[in-house]
Design an enzyme around this catalytic site. Structure first.
Site, mmCIF file in Angstrom:
data_model
loop_
_atom_site.group_PDB
_atom_site.id
_atom_site.type_symbol
_atom_site.label_atom_id
_atom_site.label_comp_id
_atom_site.label_asym_id
_atom_site.label_seq_id
_atom_site.Cartn_x
_atom_site.Cartn_y
_atom_site.Cartn_z
ATOM 1 N N GLU A 1 0.841 -1.187 0.000
ATOM 2 C CA GLU A 1 0.000 0.000 0.000
ATOM 3 C C GLU A 1 0.880 1.243 0.000
ATOM 4 O O GLU A 1 0.434 2.328 0.317
ATOM 5 C CB GLU A 1 -0.966 0.006 1.181
ATOM 6 C CG GLU A 1 -0.341 -0.183 2.545
ATOM 7 C CD GLU A 1 -1.378 -0.213 3.659
ATOM 8 O OE1 GLU A 1 -1.887 0.861 4.013
ATOM 9 O OE2 GLU A 1 -1.668 -1.317 4.161
ATOM 10 N N CYS B 1 -3.258 -3.991 4.374
ATOM 11 C CA CYS B 1 -2.255 -4.944 4.878
ATOM 12 C C CYS B 1 -2.513 -6.381 4.442
ATOM 13 O O CYS B 1 -1.727 -7.275 4.740
ATOM 14 C CB CYS B 1 -2.196 -4.872 6.402
ATOM 15 S SG CYS B 1 -1.779 -3.225 7.012
ATOM 16 N N HIS C 1 -1.407 -10.576 11.890
ATOM 17 C CA HIS C 1 -0.977 -9.291 11.349
ATOM 18 C C HIS C 1 -0.781 -8.354 12.540
ATOM 19 O O HIS C 1 -1.642 -8.267 13.415
ATOM 20 C CB HIS C 1 -2.039 -8.715 10.411
ATOM 21 C CG HIS C 1 -1.870 -7.248 10.163
ATOM 22 N ND1 HIS C 1 -0.716 -6.723 9.621
ATOM 23 C CD2 HIS C 1 -2.676 -6.193 10.419
ATOM 24 C CE1 HIS C 1 -0.834 -5.408 9.542
ATOM 25 N NE2 HIS C 1 -2.012 -5.061 10.018
#
Length: 390
Positions: free
Chosen positions: A79, A111, A233
């Site tokens: 990103e 993400c 994550h």
């Protein structure tokens, strides 16, 4: 056919700022950063590093000539892309001298991008069993100086070689995923800094995990006791623990202890790098694999991927026999050991020293950057890259 991670490596810039010292400068109790969000050091990218160079440096150390010849797909999750048209994957493809008869693309969903890339890679290899796919997750997290998100910045990349009969981890086919159109985190095309509704994003991260976990259990018949560890994550290292704790009461104290202990190991690299968006989950996986020396072969590792906006997915992998022989533990230890601490004032200066956005040409001094691959400047609106190993 068994498909999964054959090689995995990462790269982070050679500069960092100590979170204790940043907290003092921001008139914040250091424990808010080191315990509250769980961060010790934050990687600082010099102007000579961007998402392309971070990814290329991560891949450079794990690929041999045979890999470069067999790779016929490069998928770059990010990103922090540098161009609205040309994919970051094409730059890396050239910088690493990968087989020209290959596809090279960039994928985006906050993400979640590298996870999307992995799933695409699995499908490609199922159709082309002798192929190898290079998956990259590379980002620079920027929220701005003296902002609420400043302490969750970072920079780095993870590179993974996906193949049939992988040496590190076989990725299982059953997976659970979820998409909802929400605004918890975003970065408009006109901004080089992200916008985030922190409280809402935390809530959604946990809610997505709970929903995909329930769906995953129904699809697989598996429970917490079937996992040696679950990696998350990690926008900051305390975040995954919050999600894990919401389901721990489903299992025994012994399993709770195992999952909690292994979770802590899986956060070590992230604590010392910061948020790297698309690569964060896989940096956590790498931390677990390299630092947990007694992690048994054949273990099932859960992987929770979350990309704001939002897409979440829970899937799993099985560690392969002798997987530790195919890791780059010493190389990554050296990468951390060779980093240089900068003062908060130096960090602020580096943060504000950015490439021109008005079309100006610029030539950069790459001599101060120890990385093999660097941004050397901009000429006629085109970023110039150098691979010092050539």
């Amino acid at each position: 056919m068994k498909i999964g991670i054959d090689k995995i490596g990462f790269y982070t810039p050679h500069l960092y700022v100590d979170m204790n010292k940043l907290a003092v400068e921001r008139n914040v109790e250091p424990e808010k950063f080191t315990i509250g969000i769980g961060q010790e050091k934050m990687a600082i990218p010099p102007i000579t590093q961007d998402s392309v160079t971070l990814a290329a440096n991560a891949a450079l150390e794990i690929l041999d000539d045979n890999d470069k010849e067999q790779i016929d797909f490069v998928i770059f999750g990010t990103e922090s892309g540098i161009d609205h048209s040309k994919s970051a994957g094409v730059y890396v493809h050239e910088l690493l001298d990968i087989n020209p008869y290959a596809r090279s693309i960039e994928v985006k969903q906050a993400c979640y991008g590298a996870t999307a890339a992995i799933q695409m890679a699995k499908g490609h290899i199922a159709l082309h069993p002798t192929s190898k796919v290079l998956v990259l997750g590379s980002d620079i997290a920027r929220y701005g100086l003296n902002t609420g998100g400043e302490a969750t910045q970072g920079a780095g990349a993870v590179a993974m070689l996906i193949s049939a009969d992988p040496k590190v981890m076989v990725l299982e086919d059953k997976t659970a995923y979820l998409t909802k159109d929400i605004m918890d985190f975003w970065r408009p095309v006109y901004s080089d800094k992200a916008f985030v509704d922190g409280k809402f994003s935390n809530e959604q991260y946990i809610a997505f995990f709970q929903q995909v976990w329930e769906r995953y259990k129904k699809q697989t018949g598996l429970g917490l006791s079937d996992f040696e560890a679950i990696c998350y994550h990690l926008p900051y290292t305390k975040m995954g623990l919050k999600a894990l704790r919401t389901v721990l009461d489903e299992t025994t104290e012994e399993v709770q202890e195992r999952l909690t202990t292994n979770y802590k190991v899986s956060t070590t690299y992230n604590r010392n790098v910061g948020n790297i968006y698309t690569g964060s989950l896989y940096l956590s996986l790498l931390s677990l694999l390299e630092l947990k020396e007694d992690l048994p072969e054949g273990s099932r590792i859960g992987l929770y991927s979350y990309g704001s906006g939002a897409v979440g997915e829970l899937f799993s992998g099985i560690l392969q026999p002798n997987y530790r022989e195919h890791l780059y533990v010493e190389r990554h230890k050296q990468l951390f050991d060779d980093r240089t601490e900068v003062t908060v004032a130096e960090y602020e200066e580096i943060f504000q020293h950015t490439l021109p956005t008005d079309g100006s040409n610029i030539e950069l001094d790459i001599g101060k950057d120890p990385a093999a691959i660097c941004v050397s400047g901009i000429t006629e609106h085109m970023r110039q890259y150098v691979n010092k190993h050539r």
